[in-house]
Every structure is written in structure tokens, then in C-alpha cells.
Design an enzyme around this catalytic site. Structure first.
Site, mmCIF file in Angstrom:
data_model
loop_
_atom_site.group_PDB
_atom_site.id
_atom_site.type_symbol
_atom_site.label_atom_id
_atom_site.label_comp_id
_atom_site.label_asym_id
_atom_site.label_seq_id
_atom_site.Cartn_x
_atom_site.Cartn_y
_atom_site.Cartn_z
ATOM 1 N N ASP A 33 14.093 0.794 4.811
ATOM 2 C CA ASP A 33 15.564 0.681 5.485
ATOM 3 C C ASP A 33 15.949 0.160 7.048
ATOM 4 O O ASP A 33 15.468 -0.088 7.584
ATOM 5 C CB ASP A 33 16.732 1.853 5.236
ATOM 6 C CG ASP A 33 18.125 1.497 5.471
ATOM 7 O OD1 ASP A 33 18.234 0.646 5.496
ATOM 8 O OD2 ASP A 33 18.857 2.678 6.385
ATOM 9 N N MET B 255 10.759 7.618 7.061
ATOM 10 C CA MET B 255 10.948 7.214 6.038
ATOM 11 C C MET B 255 11.224 5.566 5.653
ATOM 12 O O MET B 255 12.441 5.493 5.292
ATOM 13 C CB MET B 255 10.724 8.542 4.769
ATOM 14 C CG MET B 255 9.556 9.317 5.010
ATOM 15 S SD MET B 255 9.244 10.452 3.324
ATOM 16 C CE MET B 255 10.717 11.650 3.551
ATOM 17 N N SER C 221 15.739 7.837 10.895
ATOM 18 C CA SER C 221 15.593 8.400 10.303
ATOM 19 C C SER C 221 14.904 10.057 10.433
ATOM 20 O O SER C 221 15.236 10.433 10.569
ATOM 21 C CB SER C 221 15.058 7.566 8.393
ATOM 22 O OG SER C 221 15.710 8.566 7.488
ATOM 23 N N THR C 222 13.458 10.296 9.319
ATOM 24 C CA THR C 222 13.131 11.362 9.757
ATOM 25 C C THR C 222 12.477 11.131 10.820
ATOM 26 O O THR C 222 11.346 10.122 11.436
ATOM 27 C CB THR C 222 11.450 11.354 8.507
ATOM 28 O OG1 THR C 222 12.189 11.286 7.195
ATOM 29 C CG2 THR C 222 10.421 12.739 8.739
ATOM 30 N N HIS D 73 20.001 8.820 9.137
ATOM 31 C CA HIS D 73 20.122 8.806 7.637
ATOM 32 C C HIS D 73 20.114 11.181 7.950
ATOM 33 O O HIS D 73 19.696 11.257 8.051
ATOM 34 C CB HIS D 73 19.091 9.006 7.036
ATOM 35 C CG HIS D 73 18.585 7.631 7.024
ATOM 36 N ND1 HIS D 73 17.413 7.024 6.602
ATOM 37 C CD2 HIS D 73 19.592 6.332 6.505
ATOM 38 C CE1 HIS D 73 17.328 5.768 6.095
ATOM 39 N NE2 HIS D 73 18.494 5.371 6.496
#
Length: 375
Positions: A313, A310, A190-191, A217
Site C-alpha cells: 500500500d 506489510m 501499517s505493521t 492501518h
């Protein structure tokens, strides 16, 4: 246009406020972003600018932790300003404000490869964005997390004397190291994920023979561009996954935006299945559905890698995978932009290895060599 604002002493939980500069050639967008960020008690917007040259001058005076940077601006655009910002302060975290267009996605990927920490979609409908919680939450969470990264790198994230003592986390326990008879590699991020994916896929190189499924993401417009950049840096063909597509060795499949990517079929003929089921962990695509389905079809013959991001998940999916004999590699905290997703897996004690991003490919090779993952 340059506007410097006095720093406010509004630190949350006794921590120093995160100092932010906002740079966009639109006065309306500058004002909106500044208001949304200033509404969070942990964040102080210390200045705004309308072009890259002016934000460089502000950076020298205000020493920001985070710069939210537009891409297309007069005088000096975001791509030109980005390397200058990082040269002036290697700890500063730059978030690109990107339009959700093919061109915007391509330029954003270039910015991420040049050192930008992350991106946010640039607001297009100011009234709708300003009244919606989703955009504000995404913007504030990213800036808050990245601001703490900058402060840690400078050694400036010190609590005030009145703050309570920090909570001591229990020591991270590693799962038993194992060599996996893997027939599939799955990656969740993600991030900060694009930069980590570029590194891991580059290090794996074109000789890697297992199929690779990746859930990052990211908005739908960005996915084909991300796939192109992964192919360029890694040499392993990567493309946006298609429903019903056969999963074959030596290829990488990227989950489309707004669709969960699942594994269907059977172990000897697995295929991609795309799902519009509700978001999980506030995300679609999400890592957990990919992991659950991969475990259901392949059993323990799956190696999972959880990269920077973050939230948590991937945690539930990794629990199920390891229970079936699969294994998990987590990116370490020092090289993660945000140690949320990999940290959750590490602290649950289900990761067989917790390593820097530069060592992940080597760890994959070690754990899968016995099954002919390399030519």
C-alpha cells in the site's frame, strides 16, 4: 495453567518454524488462537499459558520467536509481563491481544510504546472468528512476519541444506535526491507503524510547520487514542480527521478507522474529505487514495514518507506523486518491523532516501527546509 507442546518440524520452504507462545486467561481463546496459528505450516505453537508469570517460565524453556499476549489476566497482566519478556530476550516479538474498546486501545498504545511489536483484536465471538478468514489471515501474517524478524535478529533464520538457494534481489536504486517545495507531508504506515510514528513525530517536534496527513492501518476504536499518543510524544497537535475540515499548517490529521482520508479543495485551501469507497490493498483507510488525492490537489508539492508495514500500500500513489515532481522517503529494512510497504517503494527506485527511522525527521527537514517547514 501452562501447556508446553513439542516443536514440530513443519518448516515452510526449508526455513525453521516460527516458535510461538500464546498467553490468555481464557481457555477458549487460548485454544482458538493456538489452533489458528498451528494451521499454518510455517508456525509451531510451543506452549500456552493463562497468565504473565507462567508465560515467563515458558519463555525461559521454549525460547519463542513470538509471544501472543493478552492484556488483562490474573497473577500478572500483559503490561507487567511485557518488559520482563523483552528483558529476557530482546529479539522476541510480542503481539498484544487487545479488546476493541477505548480502554483496550489505550492500554495497547502503552504496550506499543513499551516495546510490543504489534497487536491483534482479541476475538469476542469465537464461532464467527473461527469460521472467518480475515482474522486468521491477519493473525498468521503478523506472526509469520514478526517471527522472521526475531530469527534474523538472532541470526537463526537459516534455510535447511535441502532448501533452494535464496533469490537475490536486484540492488535498490535511489531516485535523484531533491529538495521539494512541499506544502504537505503525508505518511503511510501499517505493521509496526505506531512505534515508528511516535519516533518520527517526536523528532519533528512542535516547530514543524507543514500540515501532516497520516494513514495508519488500524481499527476505528484505536485511532483517537493513537492521535492522543502522537500529540503527547511529538508536541504537534494530532487528531482524528473530520470530513470537510480545513488542512492547516502545524497540525497532524489521522485517517479515521474504516474511512479513506482524501485531500479535496484546491492547493490554496485544501480540506479533508472522508470516503467509504471500497478498500484498496485490502485496507480502509489505505495510503494510495490519500496519496492520489494529495497529488491531484497539490501537484508535486508533497513529500511522502512510507514507514514499516506489510504489503505494498502506497506504492502506486508514490509513483504518481514522483511523476508530478514530489518526493518519497522510505524507512530502511533494518529498522522496519516489516519491510513490505517501504521495501516496495525502495525496490521500485522511486525513493529519494531510504533511511533508519531515527533519521527520517532529519531527512524531512533537509528536503523541506527551503519552504519554511520550521519556525
Amino acid at each position: 495453567m501452562v501447556l508446553a507442546a513439542p516443536a514440530a518440524s513443519r518448516a515452510a520452504a526449508g526455513e525453521q518454524p516460527i516458535r510461538v507462545l500464546v498467553c490468555d486467561d481464557s481457555a477458549v481463546i487460548r485454544g482458538l488462537l493456538a489452533r489458528l496459528l498451528d494451521s499454518d505450516p510455517a508456525i509451531t505453537v510451543v506452549g500456552t499459558a493463562s497468565n504473565g508469570r507462567d508465560v515467563l517460565g515458558l519463555q525461559a524453556r521454549e525460547k519463542p520467536d513470538v509471544v501472543v499476549l493478552d492484556i488483562e489476566m490474573p497473577v500478572m497482566d500483559g503490561l507487567a509481563a511485557l518488559p520482563a519478556l523483552l528483558r529476557a530476550d530482546p529479539a522476541v516479538q510480542v503481539v498484544m491481544a487487545s479488546t476493541l474498546t477505548t480502554r483496550g486501545a489505550d492500554v495497547t498504545m502503552k504496550a506499543l510504546r513499551l516495546g510490543a511489536a504489534d497487536y491483534v483484536p482479541k476475538p469476542t465471538a469465537v464461532g464467527g472468528i473461527a469460521s472467518g478468514d480475515g482474522f486468521r489471515r491477519d493473525l498468521v501474517e503478523k506472526v509469520r512476519a514478526l517471527g522472521r524478524v526475531a530469527q534474523r535478529r538472532r541470526g537463526s533464520a537459516r534455510p535447511s541444506p535441502a532448501a533452494p538457494p535464496p533469490r537475490i534481489s536486484p540492488p535498490v536504486q535511489l531516485a535523484a535526491p531533491r529538495t521539494v517545495a512541499a506544502e504537505l507531508l503525508v505518511i503511510g504506515s501499517s505493521t509496526g507503524g505506531p512505534q515508528a510514528l511516535f519516533r518520527v513525530m517526536k523528532d519533528l517536534g512542535p516547530q514543524f510547520r507543514l500540515p501532516v496527513l497520516i494513514t495508519q492501518h488500524m481499527p476505528a476504536t484505536f485511532i483517537p487514542i493513537l492521535a492522543e499518543h502522537i500529540s503527547k510524544v511529538g508536541g504537534l497537535p494530532c487528531a482524528e480527521a473530520k470530513d470537510g475540515e480545513r488542512i492547516v499548517a502545524g497540525r497532524a490529521y489521522l485517517a479515521p478507522g474504516d474511512r479513506h482520508m482524501l485531500v479535496a479543495g484546491d492547493r490554496h485551501a485544501p480540506v479533508i474529505s472522508l470516503s467509504s469507497a471500497p478498500p484498496e490493498n485490502f485496507c480502509r483507510p489505505a495510503v494510495d487514495p490519500m496519496l492520489r488525492s494529495a497529488t491531484a490537489v497539490m501537484g508535486g508539492r508533497v513529500l511522502a514518507v512510507i514507514l514499516t508495514g506489510m504489503g505494498h500500500d502506497g506504492l502506486a500513489g508514490c509513483r504518481g506523486l514522483t511523476a508530478q515532481g514530489g518526493a518519497v522517503i522510505a524507512q530502511d529494512e533494518a529498522t522496519s518491523v516489516v519491510w513490505g510497504m517501504p521495501g516496495a517503494v525502495a525496490q521500485a527506485g522511486i525513493a529519494s532516501a531510504i533511511v533508519p527511522v531515527g533519521d527520517i525527521a532529519r531527512e524531512i527537514m533537509t528536503m523541506t527546509r527551503s519552504v519554511g517547514a520550521f519556525a
